[in-house]
Write an enzyme that holds these catalytic residues in place. Structure first.
Site, short mmCIF file in Angstrom:
data_model
loop_
_atom_site.label_atom_id
_atom_site.label_comp_id
_atom_site.label_asym_id
_atom_site.label_seq_id
_atom_site.Cartn_x
_atom_site.Cartn_y
_atom_site.Cartn_z
CE LYS A 109 14.87 37.27 34.30
NZ LYS A 109 15.21 36.23 35.26
CB CYS A 137 46.94 19.15 57.89
SG CYS A 137 47.14 18.49 58.82
CB CYS A 163 45.10 14.75 62.69
SG CYS A 163 46.59 15.78 61.60
CE LYS A 202 18.62 37.82 36.02
NZ LYS A 202 19.91 37.23 35.94
CB CYS A 222 45.43 19.31 62.50
SG CYS A 222 43.85 19.01 61.23
CD GLU A 248 5.40 41.16 31.49
OE1 GLU A 248 5.59 40.09 32.16
OE2 GLU A 248 5.11 41.64 30.77
CG ASP A 297 14.43 33.74 41.72
OD1 ASP A 297 15.41 33.00 40.15
OD2 ASP A 297 15.62 33.50 42.23
CE1 TYR A 345 6.76 34.65 31.28
CE2 TYR A 345 6.87 34.36 33.31
CZ TYR A 345 7.75 33.94 32.13
OH TYR A 345 8.72 32.79 32.50
CB CYS A 349 45.08 14.85 58.45
SG CYS A 349 44.28 15.27 58.99
#
Ligand code: IVH
Length: 491
Positions: free
Chosen positions: A111, A418, A403, A306, A400, A109, A113, A218, A423
């Protein structure tokens, strides 16, 4: 006719019409006739409050705020399945079963989700819906499950019937829901499973009612008691009772037949109106099923194949840096939003400069994204054939973005840092870390509240946390704070 009898008759009739409409897609009455009967029932029920029934078609989509969810202990544990990923593992599973039952056949069957749900009926009446919870004990979510139109409120079966299945949100409903969330500036749902689970666990039943949830049954929990002795017949029996059952299953005698079902389903997967993440394979005979029993915590009579991680292509629109609490500068991909494995992906971490160089990712590139189930999305490669000359290689910034201080990469290190300990990104990151569960675990001061107080300049340093009492007035003036909440935080 006796009004009480007429009420019963109308309830059954409307239930049948709803089933024809919602499950079989084959209405036998016009909408006007349906509405006329519904009004007749509403009028009769208004005159007979003593005959009120929450299962009545008149009650199914009405919103109510529930006080909480009761707990319920399952008669038989709701189990999860062992996973397999290859034909070899499928052969091993079949061999293990055949060792005990040489003639065993199997049912394959889809599966689905979503989230597992048990439905209970007593003498044909829907009485209870319970989530899986921890497998032993779940939450009673009857009122929310009543809002799922395809769940029958009355079935033609005596005694106790328990069926199990998966509540899910169809792909289109999920997309529409996220469109609405976008318009309302609300956060998006990551995938249909989260959206379905959130709807079912909401105490406001009008939320579940508005979410277009569906269910596939199911598993006929007490099939043997009803004289049914195979999984295939259990699926047919549930279908005949009026439950939504996906009749596209296969009874298989060989690994080749099972594999053919897996392959056929793999091809159909993207065109199905709901998400699936694999194929479930069950021993067909319910007596063999009982005899096979369990391993440590998963059944020996069933397994889940799966599908591997799904890969899709999209465009790398941009790359931006985020600065963590230790100063690490992480590059992130901005992607044209795309669905992968049931989730809308619009960003992915690129980890560091080397990864961008090794995978030769350029801004404007068509890239391949991979994601499996709950696993974090990953940009695995760029598609060189799609380049048209407009793509730009990424140059790692030397300052950065927060800053403006220098970013450095030490020899032997993959990360850029950084260099400014003050900062703001590092300060905010360390504040969030300090209050978190892993560190001081300060109740009532989560990430959102820290950001809010930080933005309002009420929380600049870790020391400030211990002087919040002095800022009571200012904090209470902010959105989402109450005297009670503030006192709890101080305590
Ligand atoms: S049978 C012991 N059949 O997958 C057997 N489960 O990992 C119980 N699921 O908890 C489950 N589609 O929520 C079965 N056709 C299917 C299914 C299915 C989805 C979910 C279910 C279960 C989980 C197992």
């Amino acid at each position: 006719m006796d009004e009480a009898l007429r009420i019963q008759q109308l309830r059954k009739q409307l239930e049948t019409y709803a089933r024809e409409y919602y499950i079989q897609d084959a209405p036998t009455v016009t909408d006007q006739e349906y509405d006329r009967l519904m009004h007749e029932l509403e009028d009769l029920e208004a005159g007979h409050p003593e005959l009120a029934d929450p299962n009545s078609p008149t009650q199914r989509v009405i919103g109510a705020i529930l006080p909480g969810f009761e707990k319920y202990t399952h008669a038989r544990r709701m189990l999860s399945l062992g996973d397999i990923f290859s034909r070899e593992e499928l052969e091993e599973f079949v061999a293990r079963v055949r060792k005990e039952f040489p003639g065993a056949s199997f049912v394959a069957e889809c599966k689905y989700d979503g989230l597992a749900m048990a439905l209970h009926y007593e003498d044909g009446r829907f009485v209870r819906a319970v989530t899986r919870g921890d497998g032993l004990t779940g939450e009673v979510v009857t009122a929310n499950v009543r809002t799922i139109r395809s769940v029958p409120m009355y079935i033609d079966a005596p005694g106790h019937v328990e069926v199990r299945g998966e509540v899910y949100m169809p792909k289109v409903s999920f997309e529409r829901l996220n469109e609405v969330q976008t318009t309302l500036h609300l956060p998006l749902f990551a995938n249909p499973r989260n959206a379905a689970a959130g709807s079912i666990r909401n105490l406001d039943t009008s939320v579940a009612a508005s979410r277009n949830l569906e269910i596939f049954l199911y598993w006929y929990q007490n099939a043997l008691e009803h004289g049914i002795n195979t999984q295939a017949r259990a699926l047919e029996a549930m279908h005949a009772m009026g439950f939504p059952v996906n009749m596209d299953f296969a009874v298989c005698d060989t690994v080749d037949e099972l594999w053919a079902f897996i392959e056929k389903t793999r091809e159909k997967r993207s065109s199905l109106p709901y998400e699936i993440d694999g194929v479930v394979i069950k021993v067909n005979s319910l007596e063999q099923e009982e005899a096979l029993g369990l391993n440590a915590k998963t059944p020996r009579y069933a397994i889940a194949y799966k599908y591997p991680a799904q890969e899709v292509q999209t465009r790398l629109d941009d790359i931006f840096l985020t600065i963590g609490r230790t100063g690490v500068a992480t590059p992130n991909a901005v992607l044209t939003p795309v669905r992968v494995a049931g989730t809308l992906v619009s960003a992915a971490s690129l980890h560091n400069e080397d990864l961008i160089r090794d995978r030769d990712l350029r801004i404007g590139d068509t890239v391949i994204i991979r994601k499996a189930g709950d696993i974090i999305p990953e940009v695995i490669a760029s598609v060189k054939e799609q380049r048209d000359g407009t793509q730009v290689p990424y140059v790692f910034p030397d300052t950065c973005p927060v800053c403006g201080s220098e970013l450095i990469r030490l020899p032997e290190e993959a990360d850029h840092f950084c260099t400014n300990p003050d900062c703001p990104a590092q300060v905010l990151g360390s504040l969030i870390h300090f209050v978190s569960r892993e560190a001081m675990n300060i109740d009532g001061l989560g990430e959102k509240k820290v950001c809010q107080l930080h933005e309002a300049h009420l929380l600049d340093t870790i020391q400030d946390i211990y002087h919040l009492a002095e800022k009571r007035e200012e904090i209470l003036a902010l959105h989402g704070w109450s005297d009670k909440g503030f006192d709890k935080l101080l305590a």
